[in-house]
Design a protein around this motif. Sequence first.
Motif, PDB file in Angstrom:
ATOM      1  N   MET A  65       0.859  -1.195   0.000  1.00 18.63           N
ATOM      2  CA  MET A  65       0.000   0.000   0.000  1.00 18.63           C
ATOM      3  C   MET A  65       0.887   1.234   0.000  1.00 18.63           C
ATOM      4  N   GLN A  66       0.446   2.282  -0.710  1.00 17.48           N
ATOM      5  CA  GLN A  66       1.194   3.546  -0.618  1.00 17.48           C
ATOM      6  C   GLN A  66       0.423   4.524   0.273  1.00 17.48           C
ATOM      7  N   ASP A  67       1.122   5.555   0.710  1.00 17.78           N
ATOM      8  CA  ASP A  67       0.543   6.406   1.765  1.00 17.78           C
ATOM      9  C   ASP A  67      -0.788   7.076   1.409  1.00 17.78           C
ATOM     10  N   ALA A  68      -0.990   7.380   0.118  1.00 22.92           N
ATOM     11  CA  ALA A  68      -2.223   8.088  -0.238  1.00 22.92           C
ATOM     12  C   ALA A  68      -3.438   7.171  -0.273  1.00 22.92           C
ATOM     13  N   THR A  69      -3.198   5.866  -0.424  1.00 19.27           N
ATOM     14  CA  THR A  69      -4.323   4.925  -0.396  1.00 19.27           C
ATOM     15  C   THR A  69      -4.336   4.095   0.884  1.00 19.27           C
ATOM     16  N   ALA A  70      -3.170   3.943   1.518  1.00 18.72           N
ATOM     17  CA  ALA A  70      -3.088   3.119   2.728  1.00 18.72           C
ATOM     18  C   ALA A  70      -3.945   3.695   3.848  1.00 18.72           C
ATOM     19  N   CYS A 424       4.783  13.565 -10.747  1.00 21.07           N
ATOM     20  CA  CYS A 424       3.965  12.584 -11.460  1.00 21.07           C
ATOM     21  C   CYS A 424       2.514  12.670 -11.015  1.00 21.07           C
ATOM     22  N   ILE A 425       2.294  13.156  -9.785  1.00 17.81           N
ATOM     23  CA  ILE A 425       0.924  13.151  -9.297  1.00 17.81           C
ATOM     24  C   ILE A 425       0.499  14.538  -8.790  1.00 17.81           C
ATOM     25  N   GLY A 426       1.002  15.542  -9.487  1.00 17.17           N
ATOM     26  CA  GLY A 426       0.562  16.889  -9.138  1.00 17.17           C
ATOM     27  C   GLY A 426       1.187  17.422  -7.866  1.00 17.17           C
ATOM     28  N   SER A 642      -6.274   5.666 -11.808  1.00 13.08           N
ATOM     29  CA  SER A 642      -5.851   5.308 -10.459  1.00 13.08           C
ATOM     30  C   SER A 642      -6.733   4.267  -9.792  1.00 13.08           C
ATOM     31  N   SER A 643      -6.166   3.662  -8.748  1.00 12.02           N
ATOM     32  CA  SER A 643      -6.914   2.704  -7.926  1.00 12.02           C
ATOM     33  C   SER A 643      -7.647   3.403  -6.788  1.00 12.02           C
ATOM     34  N   ARG A 644      -7.482   4.708  -6.645  1.00 11.33           N
ATOM     35  CA  ARG A 644      -7.989   5.407  -5.461  1.00 11.33           C
ATOM     36  C   ARG A 644      -9.482   5.144  -5.251  1.00 11.33           C
ATOM     37  N   GLU A 645      -9.808   4.547  -4.119  1.00 13.97           N
ATOM     38  CA  GLU A 645     -11.208   4.193  -3.875  1.00 13.97           C
ATOM     39  C   GLU A 645     -12.001   5.410  -3.428  1.00 13.97           C
TER      40      GLU A 645
HETATM   41  C1  MIC Z   1      -1.490   7.377  -9.832  1.00 10.35           C
HETATM   42  O1  MIC Z   1      -0.479   7.095 -10.452  1.00 10.35           O
HETATM   43  O2  MIC Z   1      -2.498   7.861 -10.347  1.00 10.35           O
HETATM   44  C2  MIC Z   1      -1.518   7.104  -8.337  1.00 10.35           C
HETATM   45  C3  MIC Z   1      -1.533   8.378  -7.649  1.00 10.35           C
HETATM   46  O3  MIC Z   1      -0.363   6.396  -7.976  1.00 10.35           O
HETATM   47  C4  MIC Z   1      -2.761   6.273  -8.039  1.00 10.35           C
HETATM   48  C5  MIC Z   1      -2.972   5.994  -6.612  1.00 10.35           C
HETATM   49  C6  MIC Z   1      -3.600   7.129  -5.863  1.00 10.35           C
HETATM   50  O4  MIC Z   1      -4.426   7.839  -6.404  1.00 10.35           O
HETATM   51  O5  MIC Z   1      -3.292   7.243  -4.683  1.00 10.35           O
HETATM   52  C7  MIC Z   1      -2.815   4.936  -8.758  1.00 10.35           C
HETATM   53  O6  MIC Z   1      -2.225   4.801  -9.793  1.00 10.35           O
HETATM   54  O7  MIC Z   1      -3.528   4.019  -8.317  1.00 10.35           O
END
Ligand code: MIC
Length: 754
Positions: A65-70, A424-426, A642-645
Motif C-alpha cells: 500500500m502507498q501512503d495516499a491509499t493506505a 507525477c501526481i501533481g 488510479s486505484s484510489r477508492e
Molecule cells: C497514480 O499514479 O495515479 C496514483 C496516484 O499512484 C494512483 C494511486 C492514488 O491515487 O493514490 C494509482 O495509480 O492508483
Amino acid sequence: MVFDIDMIKKVYAALPGKVEATRKMLGRPLTLAEKILYAHLYAPTTTPYERGKSYVEFAPDRVAMQDATAQMALLQFMTCGRDKVAVPSTVHCDHLIQAKVGATQDLATAIDTNKEVYDFLSSISDKYGIGFWKPGAGIIHQVVLENYAFPGGMMIGTDSHTPNAGGLGMVAIGVGGADAVDVMAGLPWELKMPKLIGVKLTGKMSGWTSAKDIILKVAGILTVKGGTGAIVEYFGEGADSFSATGKGTICNMGAEIGATCSLFAYDTKMADYLKVTGRTEVAALADEVKEHLRPDAEVYADPTKYYDQVIEINLDELEPYVNGPFTPDLAWPISKFAQAVKENNWPEKLDVALIGSCTNSSYEDISRSASLAQQAIDKQLDMKSEYTITPGSEVVRYTIERDGLLNTFDQVGGVVLANACGPCIGQWARHIDDPNRKNSIITSFNRNFAKRNDGYASTHAFVASPEIVTALAIAGDLTFNPLTDKLKNKNGEEVMLDEPVGYELPPNGFEAEDAGYQAPAEDGSGVQVIVSPTSERLQLLAPFSAWEGTDLKGLKLLIKANGKCTTDHISMAGPWLKYRGHLDNISNNMLIGAINAFNDKSDTVKNSITGEYGAVPATMRDYKAHGFGAVVVGDENYGEGSSREHAAMEPRHLGVRAILVKSFARIHETNLKKQGMLGLTFANKEDYDLIQEDDTIDIDGLTTFAPGKQLTVVLHHKDGSTNEFPVNHTYNEQQIEWFKAGGALNVIRAEAAK
Ligand code: MIC
Ligand code: SF4
C-alpha cells in the motif's frame, strides 16, 4: 532481510504439484499466467474457470500500500476486528512529498507537514504487523521490485501501477483499499478470471530504443481500454533479451491500457536482478522450479491457441515513441512526431523534461540518460529546457550518486527531486510565468492526463523513454529527432547526439546507507493508533447505511459527464492528496474535473432544486440535505487510471446511489461495488443521449436484483415525458450482498461479530 523467505519457500514447494494438477484439469499446455493464477486459488477447484466470465477467489501472497491509499485501506482494516495482517504487507510513504526545491529540503518539509499522517501510518503498521517504508525510502513499485517481488508469486497493491512487479514474473494487481482489507483479513480476494493477451517479441532492441518504447507502442495498438479484464503476457526471444527493470517498465504501464496486470517469464535477467538486490537465495529457489515459471513450450509454438489475442512486435524495427498529449495511447513514432506537433499546433518549445518515477528509474535508465547528459557537456551543448530527475528509491539514488551519475546531471543543471511521486501526481510546485500559457512538458512517467502533473489545463504532457526525454531536454524542442537531427552547440558547430549507452545493473552493486525500512513490533497489541477527532486529515469511518429494500425512485441527475472521466477527474490528486484519510473533507473534490455534457464546463452543474448552477460537491450536499439521492452518468472507460477508492467512496458518502456509464475501468467498477454503490452500464450505448439536464431518475428491478439480470432505468423529463431502458450490471451473488448490506465492509464486520 526484509522479505519473507519462508513464504516464498512455501509457494515454490507447492508450485510443481499445483501446476501439474492444473495442466491435467485443463487438459492442455499452460500459459504462465494460468500457472500462477491456479497456484493461488483460495480453495482448490476441480473445474476450470472461464476466462472473462467466472469470478474466482484468490489467495495472494502479499499486499503493498502507498501512503495516499493506505490511509483509507487501514482505516477500513481497523474496523474488521483483526489483531494482525494475515499475509506479509507493507506501507510506502511516497505520494505525499511535494517537489519544490530539491530532494533534501522537500523531504524535510514533507516530514513536517505530513507528520500526523506519517505517525498514523507508522503506528498502525506497527500495531498490525505491517512493514513500514519511511518517507524518502522510495516509490512503492520500485521498492517492491527491489525487495519483495518474486517470480511466480501473486500480490495485490493499492495502486494501479502495482503490476510493475510483473518485471520479476509476479502476478501483481492494482486494487482499491477494500480489496486489500480482504487479503489482510485472511479472506478470499475475488477477481473475474482474466482473459489473456499474448505479446510476442521477436528481434532485439538497439540504439535509441528502450523497453519503454515497447509499451508506448502497445498502448497505441490496444488503446486505454484495450487491456481491460486481461493479463498481458510477453513472450518470445525478444522478451528474454532485455533487463528485468525494462520488463518492469512495460508491466508498470500496462495500467495505461487498463490491463489487470502484465507478466514476463522467469529468465536469467530476472535471476541477475534478484542477485544484485540481495536475493541470491530467491534466485536459487526460483531456478529449482524454473520450468513452472515460464509458459509451456507448446504455447510458444502456437500462441493463438492459448491467448485470446496475440500481438507481435519486432524489436529490430521498433522506433522510439512519444505518446500524448492528454492521453497515454496517442502513440507517435519519433519519425512522425515532429510533424504531429506542427500539425496540431502543440507548443514546440519544451519547457520542462522530467525523468525517473516508478516507471523509469532503474540503473539502466539513469545511466543511459546520464550518458546523454555527458555528451551535452562534451559537445558543448546546453540543456535548453528545465530538467529534473526523480530516483525511484533511496537505493537507486545512493548508488547513482556514488557512481557519479548525479554529478553529471548536476553539471547540466538537472535538479534531483526526492525519491517520491512528486510531479507525477501533481505534487509539483512548478514555477511558471503564466499558468494559462500553452506549454509542453515531457516525462518518462506513465500518465499524462490533463492537469495531472502541475494542475494546469494549458500544459501539454507527453511521455517517452528517459533517453528520449533527455535528448529533447538538450534540444529544448519537441520537434527534434535525435536519430536524424543535428544541434548547434555553443561554438556554433553542428553536432549530433550519439546513441545512449549505459549499464543494465550497477557494476559495483547497489548500496544505501539507510534504505528507510522500519519493521513492525513483534507483538503490536499494546501499540496505540491515534486519530484526533478534530483532525482535518484523518477521520474514523462510520459504516455506510444498508439498502432500504426498495427500488430507487426520484433520484436527481447530478452530472452527465462527457468524454474522458478518469479517477483524476473524479477525485483529483495534487493538492487534495492531503485529505486522503478524511472522507468528508476529500469529498469536496468529487467530480470537479468532469466535463458537464450540457455546458462543456467542469464543476458547474444545475441544481434542480434551486435551478442555479453550482459546484458538483456543493450541489450534491444540497441534494443530500434535502433527502434526495442522485445518479452520475458517464461515458466510456469511466474511472480509468488510479486505484484510489476515494473516487467511489466520495459519491457514496455524499448520497449518490448509482453510476451509469457506457463502460467502466476494472478497478473503479470493483471499488464501487465494494462500497455498496450501484455501478451500471447502458445496455444500448445510445441511451446515454436520452438523458436530459432536468431529469429525475428511477432504478427498478432491485427487489429481484440477481446476477446476469438487467435492471431498468426510467427517466422522467421536465416536459412530463418519460423514457425507459434496460441497463446491465456485472454483480455476482456476493457483490449483491455487499450492495444490500451497504458495502463489503459491513458484511465482513457482521461475520466477525458472529
Ligand atoms: C497514480 O499514479 O495515479 C496514483 C496516484 O499512484 C494512483 C494511486 C492514488 O491515487 O493514490 C494509482 O495509480 O492508483
Ligand atoms: Fe507515484 Fe506516479 Fe508511480 Fe503513481 S505513477 S506510483 S503517482 S510515481
